[in-house]
Design an enzyme around this catalytic site. Structure first.
Site, short mmCIF file in Angstrom:
data_model
loop_
_atom_site.label_atom_id
_atom_site.label_comp_id
_atom_site.label_asym_id
_atom_site.label_seq_id
_atom_site.Cartn_x
_atom_site.Cartn_y
_atom_site.Cartn_z
N HIS A 13 0.81 -1.22 0.00
CA HIS A 13 0.00 0.00 0.00
C HIS A 13 0.84 1.26 0.00
CE1 HIS A 13 -4.03 -1.78 0.68
NE2 HIS A 13 -3.28 -2.80 1.02
N ASP A 67 3.66 9.39 -0.90
CA ASP A 67 2.48 8.64 -0.47
C ASP A 67 2.21 7.54 -1.49
OD1 ASP A 67 0.24 8.07 1.11
OD2 ASP A 67 -0.34 10.19 1.24
C1 GDG Z 1 -1.98 3.81 3.36
C2 GDG Z 1 -1.00 4.49 2.39
C3 GDG Z 1 -2.79 4.47 0.64
C4 GDG Z 1 -8.19 10.52 8.19
N1 GDG Z 1 -8.61 11.24 9.23
C5 GDG Z 1 -9.74 10.66 9.66
C6 GDG Z 1 -10.01 9.56 8.86
N2 GDG Z 1 -9.03 9.50 7.96
C7 GDG Z 1 -9.00 8.51 6.88
C8 GDG Z 1 -9.10 9.18 5.53
C9 GDG Z 1 -8.58 8.09 4.61
C10 GDG Z 1 -7.59 7.35 5.51
O1 GDG Z 1 -7.82 7.78 6.85
C11 GDG Z 1 -6.16 7.72 5.17
O2 GDG Z 1 -5.86 7.08 3.97
P1 GDG Z 1 -4.62 7.56 3.10
O3 GDG Z 1 -4.69 6.85 1.82
O4 GDG Z 1 -4.69 9.04 2.95
O5 GDG Z 1 -3.32 7.22 3.95
P2 GDG Z 1 -2.72 6.03 4.91
O6 GDG Z 1 -3.49 5.89 6.17
O7 GDG Z 1 -1.29 6.40 5.10
O8 GDG Z 1 -2.87 4.69 4.04
C12 GDG Z 1 -1.76 5.34 1.38
C13 GDG Z 1 -3.64 3.69 1.63
O9 GDG Z 1 -2.85 2.96 2.55
C14 GDG Z 1 -4.56 2.70 0.90
O10 GDG Z 1 -3.85 1.83 0.09
O11 GDG Z 1 -3.61 5.32 -0.13
O12 GDG Z 1 -0.85 5.90 0.44
O13 GDG Z 1 -0.06 5.30 3.11
O14 GDG Z 1 -9.59 7.20 4.23
O15 GDG Z 1 -10.42 9.56 5.29
N3 GDG Z 1 -11.09 8.75 9.00
C15 GDG Z 1 -11.95 9.07 10.01
N4 GDG Z 1 -11.74 10.12 10.83
C16 GDG Z 1 -10.67 10.95 10.70
O16 GDG Z 1 -10.51 11.92 11.44
N5 GDG Z 1 -13.03 8.28 10.19
#
Ligand code: GDG
Length: 483
Positions: free
Chosen positions: A160, A369
């Protein structure tokens, strides 16, 4: 679809949730959906720490044709495996942060031992024609440990997070072992072409493998491994519906009330140094310096739920961010305006959708990312008739798809300031055009499609079955007389 009858077995550090109560992210939604349709097993850590650790009894939760099965970890397993090797060594390294990656033999050993323990505990639960799909940087060795246990079925792996360039990867003392272990999977998936290329380059340069046709690698001992990009998506319909829920509307209204007609900028990230939040704050400060007429006219809400607080770099980041926000507020605030607000408590997904919808600008500016789902969620949550503007880092995997965003170099406060200024004055027509193009892609490449595409490849007749190991081995070792 071919092979729909194969049972799906998913392995990831954290499992579930299977039902979406507004908590699940893109990954969980896609997998839960596939598990519900195929039936299957989701195996991982229970989230609990116990003395028995990975030797603890397996906990089972049944949901229709799907079972969630989990085991505990002990204090020392969590420390060496999760906080140690996974998050002090691999996470920074794979995000190109060799400067803060720490390598120690002890945690590398615990990581490997935990991978072995998970394989040993999973093995008795497997059936011969299962499709086993292992997720992320916690379990690079799990496939090779399953092979060692004698498992001969289909094994897939998806990373990921990014895969760093080969020269950087080579700094990891166990890099050869680790990447060789990745080659024990039949299919290895990455978020982008760039990550796939870095991986293949490492295999070619360091492990004497061959890049066959851009999608497959032939290992030094003649096996064929599929290595491809499978960019992850979100449940776009579901998220767009969240944005219209009562809870979302309540939050949208609250944000609009607080911003009182000012331009609202948002950032939403787990509090992680890879997300570029410090650099983003500097870019916003630069905007207020460069364009005095925007002072009092724009404000920034950063949602940054705390994560991995036990790792020093994360605890330091919180202190730095709160200090920086304080400085900027101290420098520019007026009686009725605070330029930056940072919230370290998370929101529900519906509330988050409402916050996105209330924003005129969303800054997604990671230094590196894998994909970044926030960028896609922001697009899905917008009102197509009056959409906000996405500012997106050139170093996010999402950039490969969402190139109609304003693309920025997150290391340059000038670039961020210019992009913010441009976003703040972008005409409605241009906003609509950019948003429509991105929306079409976010709704086309969903979490569901990502999952099915990966599983279709994992399910296809394996090259290794068509060209058995011994064929290549004989060729490579020059024993053609055996033919
Ligand atoms: C890894 C990879 C890849 C954030 N604040 C809150 C909240 N979030 C949720 C967001 C989003 C998720 O967390 C974060 O997803 P990301 O993709 O931005 O980043 P990572 O956590 O680092 O994920 C990344 C991912 O895996 C999937 O393959 O895209 O590159 O690093 O969904 O909305 N959710 C809630 N409250 C918050 O305050 N409920």
């Amino acid at each position: 679809m071919a092979g729909n009858n194969h049972r799906l077995v998913v392995v990831s550090n954290r499992v579930g949730p299977l039902s979406d109560e507004g908590r699940a992210g893109g990954l969980a939604v896609g997998l839960a959906d596939a598990l519900r349709r195929r039936g299957g097993l989701w195996f991982g850590w229970s989230g609990s720490i116990s003395d028995e650790g990975t030797g603890s009894e397996i906990r089972t939760e049944e949901h229709g044709s799907t079972a969630l099965k989990t085991i505990d970890m002990s204090e020392s397993e969590i420390e060496g495996f999760y906080f140690g090797f996974a998050n002090r060594s691999l996470w920074p390294l794979l995000h190109y942060r060799l400067d803060i990656a720490a390598f120690d033999r002890k945690s590398a050993q615990v990581y490997r031992a935990v991978n072995r323990r998970f394989a040993e505990r999973l093995m008795p639960l497997l059936e011969a024609d299962d499709l086993v799909w292992v997720h992320d940087y916690h379990f690079f060795y799990l496939g090779s440990e399953l092979r060692r246990e004698g498992y001969d079925g289909r094994l897939g792996f998806f990373l990921h997070i990014p895969f760093c360039p080969p020269d950087m990867m080579a700094a990891l003392p166990t890099s050869h072992d680790l990447v060789r272990a990745m080659l024990d999977y039949d299919v290895v998936g990455f978020q982008t072409e760039n990550d796939r290329r870095n991986f293949v380059d490492f295999c070619v340069q360091e492990l004497d493998a061959h890049d066959i046709d851009g999608d497959r690698v032939r290992t030094a001992d003649g096996r064929i491994v599929r290595a491809s990009a499978f960019p992850i998506g979100i449940d776009a319909e579901g998220f767009a519906e969240f944005a219209l829920s009562d809870e979302a509307k309540e939050h949208e209204a609250m944000v609009r009330e607080i911003s009182r007609g000012r331009q609202q900028i948002v950032g939403v990230d787990r509090m992680d140094y890879s997300k570029g939040i410090v650099e983003r704050f500097r870019g916003f400060e630069q905007l207020l310096e460069d364009y005095p007429d925007l002072r009092g006219q724009t404000q920034f809400l950063q949602v940054a739920p705390v994560s991995r607080g036990e790792v020093e770099a994360y605890a330091d980041l919180r202190v730095e961010l709160e200090g920086l926000a304080g400085n900027i507020n101290g420098r520019f605030a007026t009686l009725d305006w605070n330029p930056i607000q940072i919230m370290v408590n998370g929101f529900t997904r519906r509330a988050l959708a409402g916050i996105y919808r209330a924003a005129q600008i969303c800054m997604v500016t990671p230094l590196r990312d894998g994909m970044n789902l926030v960028a896609k969620e922001f697009v899905a949550a917008q009102d197509p008739d009056d959409p906000g503007v996405l500012i997106l880092s050139r170093f996010a995997g999402a950039r490969a798809e969402l190139n109609e965003a304003l693309i920025v170099n997150p290391y340059s406060p000038d670039d961020l300031s210019r992009a913010l200024h441009r976003a703040a004055s972008m005409p409605l027509e241009e906003r609509r055009e950019r948003h429509a193009a991105m929306r079409a892609k976010v709704f086309a490449n969903t979490a569901h499609n990502w999952c099915e595409t990966f599983l279709a490849v994992l399910d296809a007749p394996a090259e290794r079955d068509l060209q058995p190991r011994s064929w290549w081995s004989r060729l490579r070792f020059g024993t053609a007389s055996m033919w």
